[in-house]
Design a protein around this motif. Structure first.
Motif, PDB file in Angstrom:
ATOM      1  N   ASP A  45       4.757  11.146  -2.599  1.00 53.31           N
ATOM      2  CA  ASP A  45       4.010  10.426  -1.428  1.00 53.31           C
ATOM      3  C   ASP A  45       2.360  10.162  -1.906  1.00 53.31           C
ATOM      4  O   ASP A  45       1.965  10.998  -2.834  1.00 53.31           O
ATOM      5  N   ASN A  88       0.940  -1.286   0.108  1.00 51.53           N
ATOM      6  CA  ASN A  88      -0.096  -0.032  -0.228  1.00 51.53           C
ATOM      7  C   ASN A  88       0.814   1.228  -0.070  1.00 51.53           C
ATOM      8  O   ASN A  88       1.888   1.126   0.596  1.00 51.53           O
ATOM      9  N   THR A  89       0.327   2.288  -0.876  1.00 44.58           N
ATOM     10  CA  THR A  89       1.420   3.428  -0.978  1.00 44.58           C
ATOM     11  C   THR A  89       2.675   3.519  -1.671  1.00 44.58           C
ATOM     12  O   THR A  89       3.110   4.317  -2.039  1.00 44.58           O
ATOM     13  N   THR A  95      -3.031   2.711  -3.371  1.00 36.36           N
ATOM     14  CA  THR A  95      -3.620   3.891  -2.447  1.00 36.36           C
ATOM     15  C   THR A  95      -3.306   3.282  -1.039  1.00 36.36           C
ATOM     16  O   THR A  95      -2.948   2.279  -0.625  1.00 36.36           O
ATOM     17  N   GLU A  96      -3.502   4.088   0.100  1.00 35.35           N
ATOM     18  CA  GLU A  96      -3.498   3.575   1.557  1.00 35.35           C
ATOM     19  C   GLU A  96      -4.392   2.413   1.886  1.00 35.35           C
ATOM     20  O   GLU A  96      -4.046   1.748   2.453  1.00 35.35           O
ATOM     21  N   ILE A 130      -1.153   9.687  -0.165  1.00 36.53           N
ATOM     22  CA  ILE A 130      -1.735   9.954   1.117  1.00 36.53           C
ATOM     23  C   ILE A 130      -3.045   9.760   0.965  1.00 36.53           C
ATOM     24  O   ILE A 130      -3.857  10.539   0.105  1.00 36.53           O
ATOM     25  N   GLY A 131      -3.624   8.692   1.502  1.00 34.74           N
ATOM     26  CA  GLY A 131      -5.027   8.256   0.856  1.00 34.74           C
ATOM     27  C   GLY A 131      -5.123   7.954  -0.390  1.00 34.74           C
ATOM     28  O   GLY A 131      -4.373   7.105  -0.946  1.00 34.74           O
ATOM     29  N   ASP A 132      -6.099   8.709  -1.225  1.00 29.30           N
ATOM     30  CA  ASP A 132      -5.928   8.363  -2.573  1.00 29.30           C
ATOM     31  C   ASP A 132      -5.232   9.543  -3.290  1.00 29.30           C
ATOM     32  O   ASP A 132      -5.848   9.775  -4.567  1.00 29.30           O
TER      33      ASP A 132
END
Ligand code: FES
Length: 238
Positions: free
Chosen positions: A145, A103-104, A121-122, A147-149
């Motif tokens: 980075d 993830n990320t 995504t996260e 962050i979330g989507d």
């Protein structure tokens, strides 16, 4: 066409050889008129011989130049085009399994000339976006980075939704300098590519839908702009 010129050149060579044979190789078999020319003096004989040699050389030169220019034309036309290139979409395998991405995590790839960034995504949803930031084309893979989507560009902090490329913030860092650089470029969304997991029940590689003509279209546009600017393509630039 080039072969026709070569045949013509070969014909000219044969004709010149015959003429020279008549004058030089078989002096006893000279035609009466030419024998007269020979007896009247070697100067006129030599000049006639030299003329045939010059004509042969000239024919060779012209044929070679035409063949060269035609070859160059064909090569150039094959390499450069200014025509409108239409998109040709195709699913391209990335060689990466979705299960290999955390993830990320992001992975930069070039697929049929398209610079893309696949990632998660996260929440673990797979996505694929353009790797080049729409601000000044910096690769997002150099430290972006997730962050979330939302993906955040490492250079001036522009951020975009990975699901549809929508612009969230434009050039917010560093203070003063970031926003100043943002003023000189029109705001744009980030490119988004459709992606899927291939194989049985999505167990295979990640595949991305890309325009396989993207590179060709970019180059055609580049050459058209360049030639238009010089009035050599269609002159519409004036
Ligand atoms: S290059 Fe990405 S925000 Fe400036």
């Amino acid at each position: 066409m080039a072969s026709r010129f070569l045949l013509a050149a070969a014909g000219a060579v044969m004709l010149a050889c015959c003429l020279q044979a008549a004058f030089v190789v078989l002096p006893g078999a000279q035609a009466p008129a030419l024998r007269g020319a020979r007896t009247q003096g070697d100067a006129s004989f030599s000049s006639l011989g030299m003329t045939s040699v010059a004509a042969t050389t000239a024919a060779f030169g012209v044929a070679a130049a035409v063949a060269r220019s035609r070859k160059r034309e064909a090569k150039t036309a094959a390499k450069y085009t200014t025509q409108t290139i239409l998109p040709s979409l195709a699913w391209i395998k990335t060689g990466v399994k979705a299960s290999e991405l955390k993830n990320t995590e992001l992975k930069a790839l070039t697929l049929a000339g398209n610079d893309v960034l696949i990632g998660k995504t996260e929440a673990g949803a797979l996505f694929c976006v353009g790797n080049l930031c729409p601000h000044i084309g910096t690769p997002m893979s150099e430290g972006a980075d997730v962050i979330g989507d939302v993906i955040v560009c490492p250079l001036h902090g522009s951020s975009f939704k990975v699901t549809n490329g929508e612009l969230i913030d434009w050039c917010v860092s560093p203070p003063i300098i970031g926003p100043l650089t943002g003023l000189i470029v029109e705001k744009k969304n980030l490119l988004v590519f459709e992606c899927r997991q291939g194989g049985f029940l999505g167990s295979g590689e990640v595949e991305v839908l890309v325009d396989t003509n993207a590179k060709k279209a970019y180059e055609a546009n580049y050459w058209k702009g360049l030639l238009d600017a010089q009035g050599k393509d269609d002159g519409t630039y004036y």
